[in-house]
Design a protein around this motif. Structure first.
Motif, mmCIF file in Angstrom:
data_model
loop_
_atom_site.group_PDB
_atom_site.id
_atom_site.type_symbol
_atom_site.label_atom_id
_atom_site.label_comp_id
_atom_site.label_asym_id
_atom_site.label_seq_id
_atom_site.Cartn_x
_atom_site.Cartn_y
_atom_site.Cartn_z
ATOM 1 N N ILE A 64 0.844 -1.188 0.000
ATOM 2 C CA ILE A 64 0.000 0.000 0.000
ATOM 3 C C ILE A 64 0.885 1.246 0.000
ATOM 4 O O ILE A 64 1.866 1.326 0.741
ATOM 5 C CB ILE A 64 -0.924 0.003 1.229
ATOM 6 N N GLN A 65 0.551 2.213 -0.829
ATOM 7 C CA GLN A 65 1.348 3.423 -0.951
ATOM 8 C C GLN A 65 1.272 4.267 0.312
ATOM 9 O O GLN A 65 0.266 4.249 1.046
ATOM 10 C CB GLN A 65 0.883 4.239 -2.156
ATOM 11 N N ASP A 66 2.345 5.039 0.528
ATOM 12 C CA ASP A 66 2.401 5.893 1.714
ATOM 13 C C ASP A 66 1.248 6.891 1.757
ATOM 14 O O ASP A 66 0.697 7.177 2.824
ATOM 15 C CB ASP A 66 3.731 6.646 1.738
ATOM 16 N N SER A 67 0.882 7.441 0.599
ATOM 17 C CA SER A 67 -0.204 8.423 0.559
ATOM 18 C C SER A 67 -1.516 7.802 1.024
ATOM 19 O O SER A 67 -2.353 8.468 1.650
ATOM 20 C CB SER A 67 -0.355 8.988 -0.857
ATOM 21 N N THR A 68 -1.692 6.518 0.748
ATOM 22 C CA THR A 68 -2.912 5.816 1.182
ATOM 23 C C THR A 68 -2.932 5.662 2.696
ATOM 24 O O THR A 68 -3.979 5.795 3.335
ATOM 25 C CB THR A 68 -3.005 4.435 0.513
ATOM 26 N N TRP A 69 -1.761 5.386 3.289
ATOM 27 C CA TRP A 69 -1.700 5.257 4.741
ATOM 28 C C TRP A 69 -2.013 6.589 5.427
ATOM 29 O O TRP A 69 -2.609 6.621 6.507
ATOM 30 C CB TRP A 69 -0.331 4.731 5.176
ATOM 31 N N ARG B 256 -4.112 8.826 4.248
ATOM 32 C CA ARG B 256 -5.569 8.950 4.173
ATOM 33 C C ARG B 256 -6.251 8.054 5.201
ATOM 34 O O ARG B 256 -7.223 8.455 5.849
ATOM 35 C CB ARG B 256 -6.056 8.602 2.758
ATOM 36 N N ARG B 257 -5.752 6.826 5.349
ATOM 37 C CA ARG B 257 -6.353 5.909 6.320
ATOM 38 C C ARG B 257 -6.189 6.427 7.753
ATOM 39 O O ARG B 257 -7.085 6.282 8.586
ATOM 40 C CB ARG B 257 -5.721 4.521 6.186
ATOM 41 N N THR C 153 -8.655 9.199 8.368
ATOM 42 C CA THR C 153 -9.982 8.611 8.587
ATOM 43 C C THR C 153 -10.103 8.075 10.011
ATOM 44 O O THR C 153 -11.127 8.265 10.688
ATOM 45 C CB THR C 153 -10.248 7.474 7.583
ATOM 46 N N GLU D 204 -2.219 16.188 8.496
ATOM 47 C CA GLU D 204 -2.008 15.869 7.085
ATOM 48 C C GLU D 204 -0.833 16.656 6.513
ATOM 49 O O GLU D 204 0.017 16.109 5.798
ATOM 50 C CB GLU D 204 -3.279 16.176 6.292
ATOM 51 N N LYS E 202 2.573 14.861 5.103
ATOM 52 C CA LYS E 202 2.945 15.047 3.697
ATOM 53 C C LYS E 202 4.357 15.616 3.588
ATOM 54 O O LYS E 202 5.105 15.278 2.668
ATOM 55 C CB LYS E 202 1.940 15.958 2.991
ATOM 56 N N TYR F 43 6.583 12.703 4.260
ATOM 57 C CA TYR F 43 6.534 11.815 3.094
ATOM 58 C C TYR F 43 7.470 12.323 1.995
ATOM 59 O O TYR F 43 8.238 11.553 1.404
ATOM 60 C CB TYR F 43 5.092 11.751 2.583
#
Length: 318
Positions: free
Chosen positions: A3-8, A10-11, A14, A31, A35, A38
């Motif tokens: 899973i990409q870092d950007s997805t983590w 977002r998770r 959430t 965020e 970022k 990242y």
């Protein structure tokens, strides 16, 4: 599949929303920090899954070289600790790379407050009867003059509530009509993490609210509908920036040289309460602080006030 870092990111956001109930502003702050981390790790060909404590130390060092304050660096570290703890719980990692990182030492900057005399000057409304002026103007015309008088009433109510209740500016702009219980003299607001609290209203604040509701809000609203308590000149939701402008305008009109902003009203509320004998727990409750140590800084401000008075007044103070 990896899973990409950007997805983590977002998770995690959430999770902060659903599980922790953190506000939108707080989530946006997390965020931004993540970022930034990242982007730093990407240049080093690292990811959230394989970075280590040295990588995170280098990130903080790089930010320090760019002039970031100790407070900002401490916030970055708090963000990383929460995020990597989340990754650990999600079994993305088997270790926590922030475990041995130390928090930068913060200087305890005492909040600046307005004196009670300056606050009285700021809250002093115009000598004419604004309510009667609005009634007269509404009988004659519906032009700019009557709207400006309605805005005067709104501004007075905002100033009185900020000082009477110690609200954050986001709490003030988020107030709705159903949050008011004027017959018993209190309002309900939602603070950080959407936590609700009840705050008492002083008589001047209650009267200013009554004037605004009965004589001005409908004039600003026009034919629109809105549940928000405070409206802008077009009848829409009042923004936080709008509140800043209201305070700046009032301070300038009253000849106050101090830099006046919404959170200064909150600082002044807490300090003046303690100066007049309020107990720390009650002030904590009214401010909506989770940790009483956050409220304790105002005891230092109050104590400093006593020291200043002593040094200025006692013949053998120096």
């Amino acid at each position: 599949m990896k899973i990409q870092d950007s997805t983590w990111i977002r998770r995690y956001l959430t999770y902060l929303n659903v599980e922790r109930g953190l506000s939108l502003n707080t989530r946006r702050s997390y965020e931004r920090d993540l970022k930034k981390l990242y982007s730093f790790l990407k240049v080093k060909s690292k990811s959230f899954e394989n970075c280590d404590g040295d990588d995170l130390s280098l990130f903080l060092l790089e930010e320090k070289k760019q002039g970031r304050s100790a407070r900002t660096l401490a916030r970055y570290l708090a963000t990383m600790r929460g995020f990597f703890s989340f990754l650990l719980s999600e079994r993305v990692r088997s270790d926590d790379p922030t475990e041995y990182l130390s928090t930068p030492k913060l200087e305890q900057n005492l909040p600046y407050v307005l004196s009670e005399q300056v606050m009285d000057k700021l809250l002093d409304s115009t000598p004419r009867s604004i309510t009667q002026d609005i009634k007269r103007e509404n009988d004659i015309e519906t032009g700019n003059k009557s709207k400006s008088l309605a805005l005067e009433l709104r501004d007075q109510a905002i100033l009185e509530i900020l000082y009477s209740c110690g609200l954050r500016v986001s709490e003030l702009t988020g107030l709705s009509l159903k949050d008011l219980t004027l017959d018993t003299g209190y309002l309900r607001c939602r603070g950080k993490g959407d936590k609700e609290r009840i705050v008492p209203l002083g008589e001047p604040a209650e009267q200013a609210l009554q004037n605004y509701l009965h004589e001005a809000r409908g004039h600003l609203l026009g034919r629109q509908t809105s549940e928000f308590l405070f409206l802008n000149s077009r009848g829409g939701e009042l923004s936080r920036q709008g509140v800043w402008e209201i305070l700046k305008k009032r301070a300038k009109r009253q000849g106050i040289k101090n830099n006046v902003y919404p959170h200064l009203m909150r600082h002044s509320f807490a300090t003046h309460m303690l100066d007049h004998g309020a107990d720390l727990r009650s002030v904590q409750e009214m401010l909506g602080h989770v940790d009483i140590s956050t409220t304790q800084i105002y005891t230092h401000v109050s104590r400093q006030h006593l020291i200043d008075v002593f040094r200025k007044s006692h013949p053998r103070a120096e």
